[in-house]
Design an enzyme around this catalytic site. Structure first.
Site, PDB file in Angstrom:
ATOM      1  N   CYS A 116      52.833 -20.991 -19.687  1.00 30.02           N
ATOM      2  CA  CYS A 116      52.316 -20.925 -18.322  1.00 30.02           C
ATOM      3  C   CYS A 116      51.602 -19.599 -18.081  1.00 30.02           C
ATOM      4  CB  CYS A 116      53.432 -21.088 -17.304  1.00 30.02           C
ATOM      5  SG  CYS A 116      52.763 -21.173 -15.646  1.00 30.02           S
ATOM      6  N   GLY A 159      41.196 -29.705 -16.284  1.00 29.72           N
ATOM      7  CA  GLY A 159      40.180 -30.702 -15.946  1.00 29.72           C
ATOM      8  C   GLY A 159      39.154 -30.887 -17.047  1.00 29.72           C
TER       9      GLY A 159
HETATM   10  C1  FMN Z   1      48.423 -27.699 -10.380  1.00 28.69           C
HETATM   11  C2  FMN Z   1      48.921 -27.645 -11.795  1.00 28.69           C
HETATM   12  C3  FMN Z   1      50.247 -27.293 -12.058  1.00 28.69           C
HETATM   13  C4  FMN Z   1      50.732 -27.249 -13.373  1.00 28.69           C
HETATM   14  N1  FMN Z   1      52.037 -26.933 -13.608  1.00 28.69           N
HETATM   15  C5  FMN Z   1      52.539 -26.988 -14.884  1.00 28.69           C
HETATM   16  C6  FMN Z   1      53.923 -26.770 -15.136  1.00 28.69           C
HETATM   17  O1  FMN Z   1      54.719 -26.564 -14.219  1.00 28.69           O
HETATM   18  N2  FMN Z   1      54.353 -26.801 -16.430  1.00 28.69           N
HETATM   19  C7  FMN Z   1      53.495 -27.062 -17.481  1.00 28.69           C
HETATM   20  O2  FMN Z   1      53.935 -27.096 -18.638  1.00 28.69           O
HETATM   21  N3  FMN Z   1      52.175 -27.298 -17.256  1.00 28.69           N
HETATM   22  C8  FMN Z   1      51.684 -27.269 -15.990  1.00 28.69           C
HETATM   23  N4  FMN Z   1      50.350 -27.526 -15.763  1.00 28.69           N
HETATM   24  C9  FMN Z   1      49.452 -27.829 -16.918  1.00 28.69           C
HETATM   25  C10 FMN Z   1      49.246 -29.333 -17.085  1.00 28.69           C
HETATM   26  O3  FMN Z   1      50.468 -29.992 -17.339  1.00 28.69           O
HETATM   27  C11 FMN Z   1      48.244 -29.638 -18.224  1.00 28.69           C
HETATM   28  O4  FMN Z   1      48.749 -29.099 -19.424  1.00 28.69           O
HETATM   29  C12 FMN Z   1      46.870 -29.031 -17.974  1.00 28.69           C
HETATM   30  O5  FMN Z   1      46.534 -29.111 -16.609  1.00 28.69           O
HETATM   31  C13 FMN Z   1      45.764 -29.701 -18.810  1.00 28.69           C
HETATM   32  O6  FMN Z   1      45.601 -31.064 -18.479  1.00 28.69           O
HETATM   33  P1  FMN Z   1      44.530 -31.605 -17.399  1.00 28.69           P
HETATM   34  O7  FMN Z   1      43.222 -30.983 -17.739  1.00 28.69           O
HETATM   35  O8  FMN Z   1      44.563 -33.091 -17.532  1.00 28.69           O
HETATM   36  O9  FMN Z   1      45.012 -31.152 -16.048  1.00 28.69           O
HETATM   37  C14 FMN Z   1      49.850 -27.558 -14.451  1.00 28.69           C
HETATM   38  C15 FMN Z   1      48.515 -27.910 -14.179  1.00 28.69           C
HETATM   39  C16 FMN Z   1      48.046 -27.964 -12.878  1.00 28.69           C
HETATM   40  C17 FMN Z   1      46.615 -28.369 -12.628  1.00 28.69           C
END
Ligand code: FMN
Length: 309
Positions: free
Chosen positions: A133, A220
């Site tokens: 994170c 995204g």
């Molecule tokens: C608003 C938000 C909160 C997130 N919180 C976490 C989290 O608590 N733990 C975690 O491992 N990843 C967290 N992520 C990462 C996502 O799980 C994911 O790995 C990342 O957004 C890439 O995928 P995407 O492009 O489809 O969003 C978060 C992402 C977003 C956008």
């Protein structure tokens, strides 16, 4: 080919899921929030909002900024704590027979181990250890960017739980392969990749960063090519399964990640754009397989044909 002939079962080590469409942690709450939009029991597995040992308020606002092809967030792991989740949220989800992956973050190795030990006694199906994170001041990303630390923390958490252990990797590293190999060596059952990439947005009127935390995690479609490359690179060197994520918005994205070597995919930012996206992608995946006469999802996984010269 009949829909019923299609096999969507996939496995992340010892964790067997009914279909390869998962929700990415932090973008789907504890699942219940999405119930008004769909039957959440259809989702392969829900990786819940990141949990910490004690409740956390998260970072100050603004914590979200829209960017071209994506978004930046600095939520900072706002959550009610692992105990609250196990007592108040988990029974409801498990009574609906949903596969639940508990996503955990800590400031120290001991905190990770304590959480893992508590989850071990719960009805959660697996643990996803977030060592990536980028929005938390201490711990978090520091664990995920040092390969010896990745080994130590994975090994310690491995010894604290019998549950399948998935390690979620940070893309904010020079060589993702060596980090992935360390997690595998230390006993991970699977890998999730990728988490968000560290980014920044600036307001030229105020001359200040848009996020109160100054920097945040980019997610995204903007990150999809990087995520695909990393999934493919890691799939070449590890034997354990991968959950691929990063900008998945449609069925083509899903198939690309499976071809690159992911055994399952997770939808993150896409849920915020279309809350029904996961179930829609499941329907689309079945259609794709039917149309292309693919009986088993394993026929797609890792089938990328790369150029050799
Ligand atoms: C608003 C938000 C909160 C997130 N919180 C976490 C989290 O608590 N733990 C975690 O491992 N990843 C967290 N992520 C990462 C996502 O799980 C994911 O790995 C990342 O957004 C890439 O995928 P995407 O492009 O489809 O969003 C978060 C992402 C977003 C956008």
């Amino acid at each position: 080919m009949d829909n019923r002939d299609i096999n969507l079962n996939t496995n992340i080590g010892r964790l067997i899921i009914e279909n390869p469409i998962i929700t990415a942690s932090g973008t789907f709450g504890f699942g219940r929030e999405y119930e008004e939009f769909m039957d959440i029991a259809n989702i392969g597995a829900i990786s819940v909002k990141g949990l910490t040992l004690k409740p956390r308020k998260g970072n100050k606002s603004p914590r979200i900024a829209e960017t071209v092809g994506g978004m930046l967030n600095s939520v900072g792991l706002e959550n009610p704590g692992v105990e609250y989740f196990i007592d108040k949220e988990l029974p409801y989800l498990k009574d609906k027979n949903i596969t639940i992956i508990a996503n955990i973050s800590g400031n120290t190795i001991e905190e990770y181990c304590e959480m893992a030990a508590r989850i071990d006694k719960s009805r959660c199906d697996a643990i996803e250890m977030n060592i990536s994170c980028p929005n938390v001041k201490r711990g978090g990303v520091a664990f995920g960017t040092d390969k010896d630390m990745v080994y130590r923390i994975t090994k310690s958490v491995r010894d604290s739980t019998e549950k399948p252990l998935i390690v979620k990797l940070s893309p904010n590293v020079t060589d993702i392969k060596e980090i992935a190999l360390m997690a595998e060596k230390a006993g991970a059952d699977g890998l999730s990749l990728i988490n968000t990439l560290l980014g920044m947005a600036i307001d030229i009127k105020t001359k200040k960063p848009i996020l109160r935390n100054n920097v945040g995690g980019l997610s995204g479609p903007a990150i999809k090519p990087i995520a695909l490359r990393m999934v493919w690179e890691v799939a070449q060197v590890v034997k354990i399964p991968i959950i691929g994520m990063g900008g998945i918005m449609n069925i083509t994205d899903v198939i690309e990640f499976l071809l690159a070597g992911a055994s399952a995919v997770a939808i993150g930012t896409g849920n915020l754009v279309n809350p029904r996206l996961t179930v829609e992608l499941l329907v689309e995946l079945k259609k794709y397989m039917q149309k292309n006469n693919i009986k088993d999802v394993s026929e797609i996984i890792g089938k990328l044909e790369i150029y050799s010269s």
